[in-house]
Design an enzyme around this catalytic site. Structure first.
Site, PDB file in Angstrom:
ATOM      1  CG  ASN A 128      -0.070   0.260   2.413  1.00  0.00           C
ATOM      2  OD1 ASN A 128       1.007  -0.049   2.665  1.00  0.00           O
ATOM      3  ND2 ASN A 128      -0.780   0.629   3.498  1.00  0.00           N
ATOM      4  NE  ARG A 267      -3.976   0.130  11.368  1.00  0.00           N
ATOM      5  CZ  ARG A 267      -3.546   0.081  10.085  1.00  0.00           C
ATOM      6  NH1 ARG A 267      -3.751   1.222   9.066  1.00  0.00           N
ATOM      7  NH2 ARG A 267      -3.245  -0.879   9.536  1.00  0.00           N
ATOM      8  CD  GLN A 296     -10.676   1.855  10.014  1.00  0.00           C
ATOM      9  OE1 GLN A 296      -9.863   2.951   9.957  1.00  0.00           O
ATOM     10  NE2 GLN A 296     -10.468   1.059   9.163  1.00  0.00           N
ATOM     11  CG  HIS A 320      -8.758   2.495   6.309  1.00  0.00           C
ATOM     12  ND1 HIS A 320      -8.473   1.619   7.252  1.00  0.00           N
ATOM     13  CD2 HIS A 320      -7.484   2.908   5.602  1.00  0.00           C
ATOM     14  CE1 HIS A 320      -7.043   1.386   7.121  1.00  0.00           C
ATOM     15  NE2 HIS A 320      -6.506   2.195   6.157  1.00  0.00           N
TER      16      HIS A 320
END
Length: 378
Positions: A128, A267, A296, A320
């Protein structure tokens, strides 16, 4: 290479907690991280005689997650819709031997409990990094340029340039700092350099190699308060662990320049939700942007959904998704399959992907010995 010891069996139960893609996943098969498209590994597992359980249902004792974890050999989950694997659930997971994060970031797993049971935890390192670094730069720009209120004005049919220009600035000439200068943080510095900032800073427990530091013209600041006080923009790019949880809080926010901008794509729990809300609303922060939340999916009444600065802007929050672009999904789906395939065959894992193994930490990013007594990162 890291050797993973496993007992090979003819059948393993693989449990995957993914997010529902709905019609979007049906129309776009490259949305691999969804329950519909199953990371692209459903047929492969079936052909090899393994059971594959896929669900988004993860909350509460009657959820698919909590019921099926008791007999699963392998758990796959993602940072985007995490199944929180607590010490209690690990104790109930009698057969669990391997946890794979389809993506990067395994803080949703109790790593100490995993070590006690000698459960291997692995993630797809680097899958990522480009995606998130690009999102960070976008988030910085939309805050500094006051983009969201300007767009909302156009949607309303209004046209009052002064109302948005009064809080719009150039990124050039600003001091930008990253908390964490690892794979993502360093790429952020690389991408910011062409904007000709006044200075690029970084705060990390370890210095960059001299040649890497020189390449991005960055300066390390070892004291957090001193680092924060110098930055016009702060971006958070460090892992969540005991030393970074709540790192941005009521006290540390006092050290920010008044009117600085804060971006968090690491985070959500690294930032205290109420402290950030109050800082934005008071104008201590000019804005907060990012895609990570301390819970989340975020509840509808989460304060980060609606916070505004005194001029009515300063909110760049989104779901997200920074690390789950279609390009990133291809990378983390392929990486998940590789980790699982190696484990099934009893082969060595890529060391970069292993977080804990054989009852011990394999990476410094999560290791408790990195944390001095004051709870801050070195």
């Amino acid at each position: 290479m890291v050797k993973v010891c496993t007992l090979l069996v003819s059948l393993v139960v693989v449990l995957a907690i993914l997010y529902d893609g709905g019609s979007a996943a049906e129309q776009e098969p490259r949305l691999l991280g969804t329950t519909e498209n199953k990371l692209g590994i459903a047929n492969w597992l079936k052909e090899n005689g393994h059971e594959f359980i896929v669900s988004s249902d993860k909350e509460g004792p009657n959820s698919v997650f909590q019921k099926e974890i008791e007999t699963a050999d392998v758990l796959i989950t993602t940072p985007f819709h995490p199944g929180y694997l607590t010490a209690d659930l690990i104790e109930r997971a009698k057969n669990l031997k391997l946890c794979i994060t389809a993506g990067v970031g395994s803080d949703h797993i109790d790593l100490n409990a995993a070590n006690k049971k000698k459960i291997t935890v692995a993630e797809v390192s680097g899958s990522n990094v480009v995606s998130v670094a690009e999102h960070v730069v976008m988030s910085i720009l939309l805050l500094v340029r006051n983009f969201v209120p300007a767009h909302e004005m156009i949607e309303r049919g209004d046209w009052q340039v002064s109302q948005v220009a009064r809080n719009a600035f150039d990124l050039e000439g600003k001091v930008v700092g990253t908390i964490g200068a690892g794979r993502i943080g360093y790429r952020v510095l690389q991408r910011l350099l062409p904007f000709d900032p006044k200075e690029l800073l970084y705060y990390d427990y370890a210095p960059l190699p001299a040649n890497a530091e020189q390449a991005v013209k960055a300066r390390r600041v070892e004291d957090l308060a001193e680092f924060l006080s110098q930055c016009d923009v702060v971006t958070v790019n460090c892992p969540l662990h005991e030393g970074t949880r709540g790192l941005i809080n009521k006290e540390t926010l006092k050290h920010f320049k008044k009117g600085a901008w804060l971006v968090n794509t690491a985070r959500g729990a690294i930032c205290d939700r109420i402290a950030v809300k109050e800082a934005v609303e008071s104008g201590q922060l000019n804005g907060y942007s990012g895609d990570v939340w301390d819970v989340q999916p975020a509840p509808r009444d989460h304060p980060w959904r609606t916070i505004k600065n005194p001029l009515g802007g300063g909110n760049g929050m989104v779901p997200h998704y920074s690390g789950t672009t279609l390009d990133a999904q291809a990378r983390y789906a392929n990486g998940t399959k590789d980790i699982l395939d190696r484990w099934l065959k009893g082969e060595e894992q890529n060391p970069a992907n292993v977080i804990v193994i054989n009852g011990d930490y394999a990476t410094k990013a999560y290791h408790p010995t990195n944390l001095p007594l004051d709870g801050q990162r070195k």
